[in-house]
Write an enzyme that holds these catalytic residues in place. Structure first.
Site, short mmCIF file in Angstrom:
data_model
loop_
_atom_site.label_atom_id
_atom_site.label_comp_id
_atom_site.label_asym_id
_atom_site.label_seq_id
_atom_site.Cartn_x
_atom_site.Cartn_y
_atom_site.Cartn_z
CG ASP A 153 -1.85 1.13 1.31
OD1 ASP A 153 -2.81 1.11 0.53
OD2 ASP A 153 -1.64 2.06 2.11
CD GLU A 172 -2.06 2.57 -3.59
OE1 GLU A 172 -3.10 3.16 -3.88
OE2 GLU A 172 -1.61 2.54 -2.42
C1 GLC Z 1 -4.08 3.31 -0.53
C2 GLC Z 1 -5.37 2.51 -0.45
C3 GLC Z 1 -6.45 3.37 0.10
C4 GLC Z 1 -6.05 3.84 1.48
C5 GLC Z 1 -4.68 4.54 1.45
C6 GLC Z 1 -4.11 4.72 2.83
O1 GLC Z 1 -4.15 4.31 -1.46
O2 GLC Z 1 -5.69 1.97 -1.70
O3 GLC Z 1 -7.69 2.73 0.15
O4 GLC Z 1 -7.01 4.73 1.96
O5 GLC Z 1 -3.73 3.79 0.73
O6 GLC Z 1 -3.70 3.50 3.37
#
Ligand code: GLC
Length: 556
Positions: A221, A275
């Protein structure tokens, strides 16, 4: 399961080890997938019940957004304990059983790891608050004295990814204002300090914990955010690569190299999926060097409008950025943070931008659905791995008229109620045409945690499985061909110029399969020798209508 699939799972050939290079990965948002125990919240029992559905859809792996113990201040991205499943979802034993059952059906499991922050309820943060300034417990986070008289000013003016400020002041045991702590997201998500050896060790342990339980990989994440410049400077104007105090810091690469070593220490190496939201494709690709992550989400295509030039540019730039590091591209049309494609592509401005989200943006759902079908075939034909967010295979629209008092997403609240937030793509799935919650929960159960709109059953898996023209039937057919056509499995992409096609057409071949998407206003005649495999809309006298894609085999 086909022979080929079971072979791929058990073989020790290098190709089998690299299953992630062209995998179809389905994203489960557990709260909203299916509720087994009737409390109105999705859970692991619900997922286990629907594993055959995922097998029939033809996915290779499932990525679960966080299922760990969490106060759910940010839908589970506020992890209190990585080694405990949230009781609303089930137990650790159930998670282990789920991973094993999925694997028996040929489906691997990817779990979510959130290195940037933990929940404010995490034992480390509670210990840090209790231990006070200067303590080793506070070293795991970013505690700082405030600036100005009385320390009343925040240590920096950094902006939160969820709007607003990034520091919250603590209160000392005697009731006086204390130090501030950093949170790039909500105050319930304190940022970890990645210079702390504890933080590093703990995450490598968490990886092992889940890899030992059969997880085939992790989704990382907010992977470009965890490391901070310890001097905590303001964000410089026009910063260059590596100059931002909390984005894409060079030190991150060392962290992920450590994770890769953990992943590679398993007989079947585990996979790291990042991500990474970075506009600079060169910097993005650095995370995909052979000793770092295997793949990372490509959001470029997802954020672009429904426009051939834009989409072609995204595809070209993505492939060009990945080639030098030898990593496969990923193709993503949406996820649990993004407006559903059916709704997005029906809008006048069909690009995606978090900052532009507003209530009441008009959309033409019939147009959006045509385009989402075309986009599904376009992305499924591209080389690399494909992500499908739960419900996109049913063509669910974004639910844009949730009652205000039902909304739970902090993005909505932190925008002062201007941004609708992300709950519209998190509404519990419809499984059956009828029933109290369209089969999401057992009948007679508590209502779903977010209300389903009128007529939700129209998009149910039950209704769509019976309809050869449905989005579900299209996805099933596309994913089956992706597996059975050697070209779609492994051939490189070559752009194709079709006779008579305008620049509004995106056409490319992979082996002997051609994928063509018509974004122009008029129909596009397909070549006479085209042996049609699949189309997102009915052909009209051999011509592909506007806003549609087709796959065909070339016979000459
Ligand atoms: C990422 C996740 C999202 C979350 C954020 C903070 O972007 O996809 O849903 O709110 O991280 O952890």
């Amino acid at each position: 399961m086909t022979e080929e699939r079971s072979g791929a799972l058990t073989s020790t050939s290098p190709a089998a080890d690299e299953w992630w290079r062209n995998a179809v990965i389905y994203q489960v948002y557990p709260r909203s997938f299916a509720d087994g125990d009737g409390d109105g919240t999705g859970d692991l029992a619900g997922v286990r019940r629907h594993l055959p559905y995922l097998r029939d859809l033809g996915v290779d792996a499932v990525w679960f957004t966080p299922w760990y113990l969490s106060p759910l201040a940010d839908g589970g991205y506020d992890v209190q304990d990585y080694r405990t499943i949230d009781p609303a979802f089930g137990t650790l034993e159930e998670a282990e059983a789920l991973i094993a059952e999925a694997r028996d059906l040929g489906i691997r499991t990817i779990v979510d790891v959130v290195p940037n922050h933990v929940s404010a309820e995490h034992e480390w943060f509670r210990a840090a608050l209790a231990a006070g300034p200067g303590s080793p417990e506070r070293e795991r986070f970013w505690f700082r004295d405030g600036k100005g008289p009385g320390g009343d000013e925040m240590p920096t003016r950094w902006e939160s990814s969820f709007q607003g400020t990034t520091w919250t002041r603590t209160t000392d045991p005697d009731g006086t204002p204390g130090q501030w702590y950093l949170h790039l997201f909500t105050p319930e998500q304190p940022d970890l300090n990645w210079s702390s050896p504890d933080v590093r060790r703990e995450h490598e342990d968490v990886l092992r914990f889940w890899f030992d339980r059969g997880a085939a990989g992790i989704r990382i994440d907010s992977a470009a955010l965890p490391v901070k410049d310890p001097a905590l400077p303001e964000v410089p104007e026009g910063f260059g690569p590596g100059e931002h105090p909390h984005l894409d810091r060079d030190e991150l690469h060392d962290v992920y190299r450590g994770w890769r070593a953990v992943a590679d220490s398993y007989a079947e190496p585990r996979v790291l999926v990042g991500e990474i939201w970075l506009p600079d494709v060169q910097r993005f690709a650095m995370y995909l060097r052979p000793d770092e992550m295997h793949t990372a989400f490509n959001f470029d295509l997802m954020t672009r409008p429904w426009d051939a030039k834009e989409l072609r540019a995204a595809i070209s730039a993505t492939l060009a950025a990945h080639a030098p590091v030898g990593a496969p591209a990923t193709w993503v049309l949406s996820n649990h943070d993004i407006t559903r494609p059916v709704t997005r592509y029906g809008r006048e401005d069909s690009s995606f931008d978090f900052a532009a989200k507003r209530f009441g943006t008009p959309t033409d759902l019939a147009l959006g659905e045509r385009r989402a079908r075309a986009a599904a075939l376009l992305t499924a034909a591209l080389p690399g791995s494909l992500y499908v967010y739960q419900g996109d295979e049913l063509g669910l629209p974004e639910v844009e008229d949730l009652p205000r008092d039902a909304i739970q997403d902090p993005m909505h609240f932190r925008s002062g109620g201007v941004d609708p937030g992300r709950d519209g793509c998190r509404v519990p799935l419809p499984w059956t045409v009828g029933g109290d919650s369209h089969g999401f929960s057992p009948d007679g159960a508590a209502p779903p945690w977010l209300p389903q709109p009128e007529g939700w059953g129209r998009w149910s898996a039950e209704a769509e499985a019976a309809d050869p023209a449905s989005m579900l039937s299209l996805y099933r057919a596309a994913l089956a061909l992706r597996r059975s056509e050697p070209g779609l499995r492994s051939a490189d992409l070559s752009w194709v110029e079709l006779p008579g096609a305008s620049e509004d057409v995106i056409a490319f071949s992979r082996g002997d399969v051609v994928s063509v998407t018509n974004l122009g206003a008029g129909p596009l005649p397909l070549p006479d020798d085209a042996d049609l495999l699949l189309a997102s809309a009915e052909l009209d006298d051999g011509a592909l209508p506007s806003d549609a894609s087709a796959w065909y085999r070339t016979t000459t």
